[in-house]
Motif scaffolding. Structure first.
Motif, mmCIF file in Angstrom:
data_model
loop_
_atom_site.group_PDB
_atom_site.id
_atom_site.type_symbol
_atom_site.label_atom_id
_atom_site.label_comp_id
_atom_site.label_asym_id
_atom_site.label_seq_id
_atom_site.Cartn_x
_atom_site.Cartn_y
_atom_site.Cartn_z
ATOM 1 N N ILE A 174 0.849 -1.193 0.000
ATOM 2 C CA ILE A 174 0.000 0.000 0.000
ATOM 3 C C ILE A 174 0.887 1.247 0.000
ATOM 4 C CG2 ILE A 174 -1.725 1.346 1.262
ATOM 5 C CD1 ILE A 174 -2.660 -1.375 2.493
ATOM 6 N N LYS A 175 1.928 1.238 0.829
ATOM 7 C CA LYS A 175 2.849 2.387 0.869
ATOM 8 C C LYS A 175 3.477 2.605 -0.504
ATOM 9 C CE LYS A 175 5.736 1.259 4.077
ATOM 10 N NZ LYS A 175 6.734 1.140 5.134
ATOM 11 N N PHE A 176 3.924 1.536 -1.134
ATOM 12 C CA PHE A 176 4.535 1.604 -2.463
ATOM 13 C C PHE A 176 3.542 2.202 -3.477
ATOM 14 C CE2 PHE A 176 5.142 -0.640 -6.566
ATOM 15 C CZ PHE A 176 6.391 -0.141 -6.906
ATOM 16 N N ALA A 177 2.315 1.726 -3.433
ATOM 17 C CA ALA A 177 1.281 2.233 -4.344
ATOM 18 C C ALA A 177 1.001 3.711 -4.074
ATOM 19 C CB ALA A 177 -0.001 1.409 -4.197
ATOM 20 N N ALA A 178 0.944 4.099 -2.801
ATOM 21 C CA ALA A 178 0.675 5.496 -2.442
ATOM 22 C C ALA A 178 1.806 6.413 -2.895
ATOM 23 C CB ALA A 178 0.459 5.622 -0.931
ATOM 24 N N TYR A 179 3.053 5.950 -2.767
ATOM 25 C CA TYR A 179 4.197 6.759 -3.202
ATOM 26 C C TYR A 179 4.159 6.951 -4.717
ATOM 27 C CZ TYR A 179 5.984 5.276 1.389
ATOM 28 O OH TYR A 179 6.136 4.997 2.717
ATOM 29 N N ASN A 180 3.856 5.889 -5.449
ATOM 30 C CA ASN A 180 3.742 6.001 -6.911
ATOM 31 C C ASN A 180 2.596 6.924 -7.300
ATOM 32 O OD1 ASN A 180 5.960 4.459 -7.637
ATOM 33 N ND2 ASN A 180 4.813 2.548 -7.489
ATOM 34 N N PHE A 181 1.503 6.834 -6.574
ATOM 35 C CA PHE A 181 0.383 7.734 -6.788
ATOM 36 C C PHE A 181 0.844 9.183 -6.610
ATOM 37 C CE2 PHE A 181 -2.933 10.363 -4.970
ATOM 38 C CZ PHE A 181 -3.983 10.179 -5.847
ATOM 39 N N GLY A 182 1.611 9.440 -5.557
ATOM 40 C CA GLY A 182 2.125 10.782 -5.300
ATOM 41 C C GLY A 182 3.008 11.292 -6.421
ATOM 42 N N LYS A 183 3.832 10.421 -6.974
ATOM 43 C CA LYS A 183 4.696 10.806 -8.094
ATOM 44 C C LYS A 183 3.865 11.145 -9.329
ATOM 45 C CE LYS A 183 8.573 7.863 -6.772
ATOM 46 N NZ LYS A 183 9.299 6.638 -7.114
ATOM 47 N N ASP A 184 2.785 10.399 -9.545
ATOM 48 C CA ASP A 184 1.964 10.568 -10.740
ATOM 49 C C ASP A 184 0.967 11.727 -10.664
ATOM 50 O OD1 ASP A 184 3.247 8.343 -11.748
ATOM 51 O OD2 ASP A 184 1.583 6.973 -11.369
ATOM 52 N N HIS A 185 0.705 12.232 -9.470
ATOM 53 C CA HIS A 185 -0.332 13.253 -9.296
ATOM 54 C C HIS A 185 0.200 14.495 -8.586
ATOM 55 C CE1 HIS A 185 -2.692 9.591 -10.007
ATOM 56 N NE2 HIS A 185 -3.568 10.414 -10.547
ATOM 57 N N GLN A 186 1.376 14.932 -8.944
ATOM 58 C CA GLN A 186 2.008 16.080 -8.306
ATOM 59 C C GLN A 186 1.114 17.321 -8.323
ATOM 60 O OE1 GLN A 186 4.537 16.710 -6.359
ATOM 61 N NE2 GLN A 186 4.197 18.906 -6.438
ATOM 62 N N ASP A 187 0.286 17.474 -9.336
ATOM 63 C CA ASP A 187 -0.560 18.660 -9.452
ATOM 64 C C ASP A 187 -1.523 18.825 -8.283
ATOM 65 O OD1 ASP A 187 -1.641 16.267 -10.636
ATOM 66 O OD2 ASP A 187 -3.283 17.462 -11.453
ATOM 67 N N ILE A 188 -1.833 17.752 -7.575
ATOM 68 C CA ILE A 188 -2.735 17.814 -6.422
ATOM 69 C C ILE A 188 -2.100 18.600 -5.271
ATOM 70 C CG2 ILE A 188 -3.780 16.389 -4.600
ATOM 71 C CD1 ILE A 188 -4.314 14.267 -6.721
#
Length: 192
Positions: free
Chosen positions: A62-76
């Motif tokens: 889950i942490k890995f997925a959340a970190y990747n999500f953060g990289k992909d959605h910087q505009d948020i």
């Protein structure tokens, strides 16, 4: 290497894994819907089994997925409520792991919060190799969503050291931030 990992585990005993909060489950479903679990070996027949997240390997995914999500959605990042984020980073670090400590320190640097202000009252300071040390370089002038996700995911999944007591107002800010992240990454009518 083994010696270092063992020392790190002994230094930072994480509390026993509890069940996931309702908001954590919503966030996990959101990550799943966004495709961040497509490489997970535990997703069978396109069904997400929450029983898998009862162990540390599942929580780490889950942490890995959340970190990747953060990289992909910087505009948020630019839309996150600063008051809630500041409250979380003023509380301290959610982990003694270098990657997570430095994420929290970069966030404090962004808000121009002095390290000794936070470290002096931190419950983990006696075990921390990075107490009162600042960070330089990349990310200190920008609010990086990946850093935000590193910090709030640990709290949301209750993956903090056992001796760290997180106050309710900090938990509330974490929940508010997670709700905003989920809401801002939902597709809008214009995205369709």
């Amino acid at each position: 290497m083994k010696k270092t990992m063992k020392a790190s585990r002994e230094r930072e005993k994480v509390r026993a894994l509890k069940g996931l909060s309702q908001l954590a489950e919503i966030f996990i479903r959101h990550l799943y819907a966004k495709g961040y679990f497509k490489e997970a070996s535990f997703v069978e027949d396109n069904k997400l089994n929450f029983g898998y997240f009862e162990n540390s390997y599942g929580r780490d995914f889950i942490k890995f997925a959340a970190y990747n999500f953060g990289k992909d959605h910087q505009d948020i990042a630019k839309w996150l409520p600063g008051s809630h984020l500041k409250k979380v980073v003023l509380f301290g670090c959610a982990s003694l792991d270098k990657s997570n400590v430095f994420a929290a320190k970069r966030l404090r640097k962004f808000f121009k919060i002095q390290e000794n202000t936070v470290c002096s009252r931190c419950m983990l300071k006696d075990s921390c190799k990075y107490a009162n040390k600042s960070v330089w370089g990349i990310g200190t002038n920008n609010l990086l969503l990946v850093d935000v996700m590193k910090v709030i995911t640990l709290y949301a999944l209750d993956l903090v050291p056992a001796k760290l007591t997180v106050p309710d107002e900090v938990k509330d800010s974490i929940n508010q931030l997670l709700k905003v992240v989920i809401k801002l990454s939902q597709p809008t009518c214009q995205d369709s």
